[in-house]
Design an enzyme around this catalytic site. Structure first.
Site, PDB file in Angstrom:
ATOM      1  N   GLU A   1       0.031  -0.702   5.824  1.00 52.33           N
ATOM      2  CA  GLU A   1       1.109  -0.088   6.607  1.00 52.33           C
ATOM      3  C   GLU A   1       0.873   1.389   6.822  1.00 52.33           C
ATOM      4  O   GLU A   1       1.091   1.914   7.924  1.00 52.33           O
ATOM      5  CB  GLU A   1       2.449  -0.308   5.890  1.00 52.33           C
ATOM      6  CG  GLU A   1       3.674  -0.121   6.795  1.00 52.33           C
ATOM      7  CD  GLU A   1       4.180   1.313   6.855  1.00 52.33           C
ATOM      8  OE1 GLU A   1       4.998   1.607   7.739  1.00 52.33           O
ATOM      9  OE2 GLU A   1       3.758   2.160   6.024  1.00 52.33           O
TER      10      GLU A   1
ATOM     11  N   ASP B   1       0.856  -1.193   0.000  1.00 52.17           N
ATOM     12  CA  ASP B   1       0.000   0.000   0.000  1.00 52.17           C
ATOM     13  C   ASP B   1       0.885   1.234   0.000  1.00 52.17           C
ATOM     14  O   ASP B   1       2.080   1.165   0.305  1.00 52.17           O
ATOM     15  CB  ASP B   1      -0.938   0.014   1.213  1.00 52.17           C
ATOM     16  CG  ASP B   1      -0.183   0.074   2.535  1.00 52.17           C
ATOM     17  OD1 ASP B   1       0.803  -0.686   2.704  1.00 52.17           O
ATOM     18  OD2 ASP B   1      -0.547   0.900   3.403  1.00 52.17           O
TER      19      ASP B   1
END
Lengths: 433, 433
Positions: A122, A56
């Site tokens: 994250e 991500d």
């Protein structure tokens, strides 16, 4: 992105699972993005390296001020590869895939088993991951011999580093409330205790302009610095010019590189982030806010235990508020904490990485810490009981989280070689070193 | 609304003009709403009373928390008339029209010439009005003998008051800047001077929790209180319970009504409103803001001259900042100022109003000041050179600017009688009294 990553890994011959993490807390209609687990090689005679990365990225819009389309990789004439995620953390994640691919194409067997754990949350606090890692510690991750994370940055732009320590962070809120609703300062100014006056006063007692934390007893929790340790900082490739460049100003507190690095890695710091509930827009508003909440955090270092820090902070703030003789009400609480982390840089995991740097870049890496937190680092250490190495690919100028994020082609290409060489040196390291 | 008001006034027989104020500054595609000027009566042998009001209101949406539709007048069983603008200031404006109407219906001649000035931008800082009043002082407004403004409130809910003073307001911004952009507190905490630390420190030096302004010399500018003046406050119909009710808490600074009223009307106060540029949302963000701007204001009283106040504030803040030995940059400036206003309550304009209160309510009115500002008051005084009276219709519980704004039927009906009676007593007052 998880699907793409899983397909690429499968195409390389890895055994891939997408592991669900359940629903997003507070947004129960949304599945959390899966953790992509990939196993490449399953030879009992080889070491197993657990590799972490995230697929991500931070949000990005061209309107934010990007010079190029943030989701089109754009390479300029100096080899700077611009794009959201280029350095944080898609570049490094792709690096691991490139290592496998290069070995396959060269017909060279990978000297270790690679166990990849790539997450997709994250940038949103790794929602769900900590529980997952702990619950899989005796299952998926049980045969990991060491952990390698490539998700941070060189200290500068020229010299690679290995990172063996991170500061922790205790984040606090302190609220002061008085009247039942916001008041007009013309009508009530002078006749009521103002929460903002009290809060500003209390916040002003926490830290001075030179960065000294004023909470009594707090510095006593810090592990004393040894002379040997002091001598480490002089060798680090860093300068006050580097600091001033990244600040964009010369508003540094300390006169030397050594004291700056120690302030950043080795000592705690206290920052006041802002105030919720007060007037924060441009212009003028003559409000007396009814309830204001100050936000500050303390970066922690060995051997500061969160509970001890909290106790000192709470007691001090309450006693300073009591001195004000205000009829307002103060409350102070911990929003969240994350522990500091320090690994042994003498472990074979670090030796191997150090040799790889020497091989690829021709220099000894700097052994660094970081001032910020990467919570998953400590989670992996605690869950697996194994040494964790932070092996960065990008440089200090990559602008992760900002507009115009980039990864230099040199850092990427040499970085792939570095990750590959690291795996070879890992395989050669004597057991128990 | 201007059109409606003009039509109503015309229907009553007034000579009405809608005077344009030009374009809205910064929004040049929009005309400012016109000033509605109405002249009712033009008898050289009568006094001319200049009446001010405003036909604009604060924004309101039912979703803000209103119990009723804010733009449908809703009257409950206790005679509370709910609706946006009911008390601020459509009710009082309509009151003047009702006075004319009642005289017509009763066949009684109005004993004065009425000159109405109703604006439509009061809630937006009376954009364009100050220039208009000054430019028309020798023209439209030249034959005004006194000014009456019904746009404030009783001190409580039972006893009418006449208001003869207002505090002024000097609004300041103080900025501290350092790095070129916001910084990550993990990476830079401890190694760079933080603007927020410096700003909080400086703001904490301005005022203490007991409301004492700490700027040296500032209190020396305040006109000394005489013993005679002190004795005035005891008679005012007000109590600590009234204060606590409007605060919604017992967080008052002073123990007595007298000291509270003096703190509100007679002494300056300093309020810190908020900080622009720092983190102000709920939750946690580990940012070191690059530039933060504190907002505070000082309510001023006789004989504080704005220029003197500014000089003391600027010098003090700069000297306090210098003590911090920070490499950050501080700037402090005045955002805007508005002067205090005190009229003579012994003028015939006040005597007439006082008699009207006695006539309608059977009591002597309290002679009050207000802690806040109504800038147009001073503008009318300066432009016309005539006495200005604030003659409120609504009560302290009317919730102007808030949800569920209301005007009590009693205040409205008796208020109309009050405005009418005031005009009759004005006509009877001896010249030069």
């Amino acid at each position: 992105m998880a699907q793409f990553l899983a397909s690429e890994l499968e195409a390389l011959g890895a055994e891939v699972h997408q592991r669900p993490l359940g629903k997003q807390p507070g947004k129960e209609h949304l599945d959390l993005p899966p953790v992509v687990i990939a196993r490449y090689g399953n030879d009992k005679n080889k070491r197993t390296i657990l590799v972490y990365g995230h697929y991500d990225v931070q949000p990005a819009l061209k309107e934010d001020g990007w010079a190029t389309e943030p989701f089109d990789l754009t390479i300029d004439s100096k080899g700077r590869m611009y794009g959201r995620g280029s350095t944080d953390d898609k570049g490094p994640v792709l690096g691991w895939l490139n290592v496998i691919d290069a070995h396959k194409k060269a017909g060279v067997e990978l000297p270790v088993n690679l166990l990849c754990c790539f997450e997709g949350m994250e940038e949103y606090g790794s929602e769900g991951l900590e529980e997952f890692i702990h619950s899989e510690s005796k299952n998926l991750f049980k045969d990991a011999d060491a952990v390698c994370i490539s998700d941070n940055y060189w200290l500068g732009t020229e010299k690679p580093c290995l990172t063996y320590g991170l500061r922790g962070c205790n984040y606090y809120s302190v609220s002061v409330s008085g009247p039942a609703q916001d008041l007009h300062s013309g009508v009530f100014g002078g006749s009521a205790h103002e929460p903002m006056t009290d809060l500003v006063n209390v916040l002003s007692k926490l830290v001075d302009s030179q960065g000294n934390i004023l909470v009594p007893g707090l510095m006593d929790l810090v592990e004393p610095v040894t002379e040997e340790e002091k001598s480490l900082y002089g060798k680090i490739s860093y300068s006050m010019e580097n600091l001033h460049e990244s600040l964009g100003s010369e508003t540094s507190i300390h006169p030397t590189k050594e004291r700056t690095l120690m302030a950043r890695w080795r000592y705690p710091s206290l920052s006041i982030h802002g105030i919720e509930g007060a007037y924060s827009a441009p212009g003028a508003k003559t409000v007396i806010p009814a309830k204001v909440i100050g936000k500050f955090s303390i970066r922690t270092v060995p051997n500061m235990e969160s509970r001890d820090v909290n106790q000192l902070v709470f007691n001090y703030i309450k006693s300073e508020f009591a001195k004000l003789n205000s009829k307002n009400t103060l409350d102070v609480w911990l929003q969240h904490d994350g522990k500091w982390w320090v690994a042994s840089p003498k472990h074979w995991n670090f030796s191997a990485a150090s040799k790889a740097v020497k091989q690829v870049f021709g220099v000894e890496p700097d052994m660094t810490r970081e001032g910020g937190s990467i919570p998953v680092t400590l989670t992996f250490e605690e869950a697996t009981g194994k040494n964790v190495l932070l092996l960065p690919m990008g440089s200090s100028t990559d602008a992760a989280h900002s507009i115009n994020e980039k990864l230099d082609r040199r850092n990427y290409i040499e970085g792939i070689k570095l990750l590959g060489a690291y795996l070879h040196y890992v395989a050669e390291e004597p057991i128990g070193a």
